[in-house]
Design a protein around this motif. Sequence first.
Motif, short mmCIF file in Angstrom:
data_model
loop_
_atom_site.label_atom_id
_atom_site.label_comp_id
_atom_site.label_asym_id
_atom_site.label_seq_id
_atom_site.Cartn_x
_atom_site.Cartn_y
_atom_site.Cartn_z
N MET A 48 0.70 -0.99 0.11
CA MET A 48 0.18 0.09 0.29
C MET A 48 1.17 1.33 -0.25
O MET A 48 1.68 1.27 -0.02
CB MET A 48 -0.75 0.17 1.24
CG MET A 48 -2.33 -0.61 0.99
SD MET A 48 -3.41 -0.02 0.63
CE MET A 48 -4.31 -0.83 -0.71
N ARG A 102 -17.84 4.46 0.21
CA ARG A 102 -18.01 3.64 0.99
C ARG A 102 -18.78 4.41 2.45
O ARG A 102 -19.40 3.35 2.69
CB ARG A 102 -16.49 2.81 1.93
CG ARG A 102 -16.16 1.91 2.70
CD ARG A 102 -14.97 1.77 3.08
NE ARG A 102 -13.92 1.43 1.92
CZ ARG A 102 -13.15 2.38 1.30
NH1 ARG A 102 -12.87 3.87 1.97
NH2 ARG A 102 -12.19 2.32 0.61
N ASN A 114 -13.49 -5.70 -4.72
CA ASN A 114 -12.78 -6.17 -4.00
C ASN A 114 -12.41 -6.67 -2.44
O ASN A 114 -12.47 -7.14 -1.64
CB ASN A 114 -11.00 -6.32 -3.72
CG ASN A 114 -10.65 -6.21 -5.84
OD1 ASN A 114 -11.05 -7.61 -5.95
ND2 ASN A 114 -10.04 -5.17 -6.03
N ARG A 151 -17.54 -4.90 -1.21
CA ARG A 151 -19.15 -4.19 -0.49
C ARG A 151 -19.77 -4.04 -1.03
O ARG A 151 -21.23 -4.07 -1.70
CB ARG A 151 -18.67 -2.26 -0.13
CG ARG A 151 -17.60 -2.94 0.72
CD ARG A 151 -17.42 -1.37 1.62
NE ARG A 151 -16.93 -1.82 3.24
CZ ARG A 151 -16.10 -1.62 3.52
NH1 ARG A 151 -14.75 -2.39 2.91
NH2 ARG A 151 -15.51 -2.23 4.94
N ASN A 195 -3.93 -8.16 -4.01
CA ASN A 195 -5.71 -8.37 -3.07
C ASN A 195 -5.56 -10.31 -2.76
O ASN A 195 -6.20 -10.02 -1.59
CB ASN A 195 -6.68 -7.54 -3.61
CG ASN A 195 -6.40 -6.40 -3.70
OD1 ASN A 195 -6.52 -5.54 -2.95
ND2 ASN A 195 -6.43 -5.69 -5.35
N ARG A 250 -1.33 -12.74 -1.53
CA ARG A 250 -0.33 -13.81 -1.30
C ARG A 250 0.89 -13.39 -1.61
O ARG A 250 2.70 -14.49 -1.29
CB ARG A 250 -0.43 -14.59 -2.56
CG ARG A 250 -1.79 -15.71 -2.72
CD ARG A 250 -2.71 -16.07 -4.47
NE ARG A 250 -2.97 -17.28 -3.73
CZ ARG A 250 -4.05 -17.56 -4.35
NH1 ARG A 250 -4.51 -16.16 -4.26
NH2 ARG A 250 -5.28 -18.40 -3.72
N TYR A 281 6.50 -1.12 -0.94
CA TYR A 281 7.01 0.24 -1.85
C TYR A 281 8.77 0.47 -2.25
O TYR A 281 9.76 0.90 -1.11
CB TYR A 281 6.88 1.64 -1.06
CG TYR A 281 6.02 2.32 -1.65
CD1 TYR A 281 4.59 2.54 -1.44
CD2 TYR A 281 6.20 3.00 -2.68
CE1 TYR A 281 3.52 3.83 -3.01
CE2 TYR A 281 6.24 4.49 -3.47
CZ TYR A 281 5.09 4.45 -3.64
OH TYR A 281 3.83 5.77 -3.91
N VAL A 286 -11.49 -0.24 7.09
CA VAL A 286 -10.47 0.42 6.82
C VAL A 286 -9.53 1.52 8.45
O VAL A 286 -8.49 0.96 8.31
CB VAL A 286 -10.74 1.83 5.51
CG1 VAL A 286 -9.44 3.08 5.89
CG2 VAL A 286 -11.29 2.14 4.70
N PRO A 330 -2.90 -5.77 2.24
CA PRO A 330 -4.10 -6.26 1.82
C PRO A 330 -5.11 -7.31 1.41
O PRO A 330 -3.85 -8.25 1.19
CB PRO A 330 -3.96 -5.30 0.79
CG PRO A 330 -2.96 -4.42 0.74
CD PRO A 330 -1.99 -5.05 1.78
#
Lengths: 260, 260
Positions: free
Chosen positions: A1, A18, A58, A61, B58, B61, B66, B209, B219
Motif C-alpha cells: 500500500m 464507502r 475487492n 462491498r 489483493n 499472496r 514501496y 479501513v 491487503p
Amino acid sequence: MSPEAQTGPATQIANDLRAAIANGTLQPGAKLPTVRDLAEQYGVSRNTAAKAIAQLSNEGRIVTRYGSGAYVREAHPVRRVGQDRYAKSNWANSTVEVYRDERHEGEPAEQQGTQTQEVTLLSADERVAQALGVEVGADVYERDRIMFRDGKPTHLVTSYYRREDVEGTAIIDSRPGMAGSGGSFAILAERGLAPDEMTEELFARMPTVEEMVSLDLPPGEPVVEQWRTTRTAEGRVIEYAKGVHPASRFVWSYTFKIPD
Amino acid sequence: MSPEAQTGPATQIANDLRAAIANGTLQPGAKLPTVRDLAEQYGVSRNTAAKAIAQLSNEGRIVTRYGSGAYVREAHPVRRVGQDRYAKSNWANSTVEVYRDERHEGEPAEQQGTQTQEVTLLSADERVAQALGVEVGADVYERDRIMFRDGKPTHLVTSYYRREDVEGTAIIDSRPGMAGSGGSFAILAERGLAPDEMTEELFARMPTVEEMVSLDLPPGEPVVEQWRTTRTAEGRVIEYAKGVHPASRFVWSYTFKIPD
DNA sequence: TAGTGGTCTAGACCACTTC
DNA sequence: AAGTGGTCTAGACCACTAA
C-alpha cells in the motif's frame, strides 16, 4: 500500500462511496453511479473511476454486473452453525439427516440434497494419516462433495475415512445422495463406530481460484476452512473432514463450560 | 467479474505467478520480478503488469514494499486458540493472566501487556442490552482494547459489562494494564460472579479501513469477528465481548461431546 | 442500439528504497 | 542516482445488458 495516507482521486472516490454505503445513503441493492458519471463528477479519467469501483468490489462491498452496473451488495441469509447440528437424535434414526436443524423453516428437505459426490481411494498424506491414526501412504477413502441448497452451492466438504471403516458401505458409493447429506454417522454407528466427540478447527483465508469458481464467490469474499475430527467414545478417529464455507453465509457458534 | 474465462494478459501474468508460488518455484520471502521486467517479458504495458501484481496483493499472496519490490508472503506464526485459554486455573489465582497458554515458549509474559485501553460508560444498544439482559439505553461499561505482542497489534477486543458488576473495580480503570490481559475473570469471580459457561460466535469478513490501520493488515487479509458471551453458573451474563482477529494469525479450536 | 463494466496501451509523474 | 511500486491520463476496444 501507499506509505502515508492515501489521498489519490481513486481512493477518495472509493471512500466517498464507502461512506455512502455505510451511512445508508446507498441501500443494499442500490445502483451506484456509473463509471462514466463518476469520472465526470470528480473530473478524473474513466480509468480512475473504474479503479475505485474495483476497489469496493475487492472489499466485498458491492457487486458488479457486466454491462449493467455496480450495486451495493445485498444482505445475505446467514446460517447459524452450532454443535446441535451433530446431535445424535438427528442420525440415530437413520432415515433423517444431519444438518436437519439448519434447514430453513418450511423448506422441503429435498432441496438440501448433495449434488456432486466423488469418492476415491488414495494414499494418506501426512496430515490425514496422523489424524486418522494410520501410516503415511496407507489407503484411505476420500469423499469429495459440493453441497447445494436451492440450486446454489453452499459449501465444500472433503471427508477422509479409514478404509476398513467404510469399505462396502453407502458412504463410499459414488452415486450422489446414497449417503444422504450426513447419513454417514448413522452408517458408522451401525458398524459399532458411533461418533461421540468432535474437534473442529477453523480459520479464515481468501479463496483459491478453484474455490471461487466452485462456490460462485464474488471478489472480496473470504472463506472459512474447517477441519473436523470425529471420534468414538474410545477415542478412535472415524472421520477427518475439511470444509470450505463462504464467510458471509455462516456464523459458527460454540457453547462450552469453562474448563478447570 | 468477467463473464467467461479470464484470459487477459494481466490475468495470465497473475496466474503464472500464482502457480509459481503454489508449486514452490517462488518460495515465501522470494522477490518477484519487477513490474518493468514483467511488462517486457510479456510484451505488455507496465500498467498491465502492475495490475497483475496488485491482484496477487489483493489475494493476500504477496506483499509489496514501496520502492523495493514485491515478495511472496511469509508464513505466519499461527496461534491456536482453544477453550483451554479460559481455564479456571489461569485466573483462579489472580496473579496470573488469561491467555497464558497462548504464550510462545520462552517469551517473557511482560511482552503481552495491553497497550491501549479505553473505558466509557454508554447506553446499551439493542444487541448489547439483549446479551447482557438489561434494558435498551441502560448504562453499561464498554472497554475497548488493542492487544499487542512483540510491539505489534494482534487483535482488538471490545468488552461490555453491566454497570453494577464492574463499578469500582480495576476492570474499568482506564490506565492500561490495570486489569492485565484477562484479570477481569478473577476480579469478577472475587465479586461472586465466577465465569462458568461461554458461547462464542464467529464469522469472517473483510476488514474495515479502520481495522486495517489498527491491526496493520495487508491487503487481502480477512478478519475473524468473534462475539463471546460469558455466563455464571446461574446463567447470568457477566461479559459480552467482540473480538476482531487477523485471519491468518489464528486457528480456532473447539472440542465437544456430540449432543444427544 | 445505446449504455455499462472491464481491459489495455503509452507515457508521465510521484514516493519511496537502496546504494 | 538508479531502481521500483503506485497512480493517473486520454483514448481505444471489447463483452455484455437492456430496451
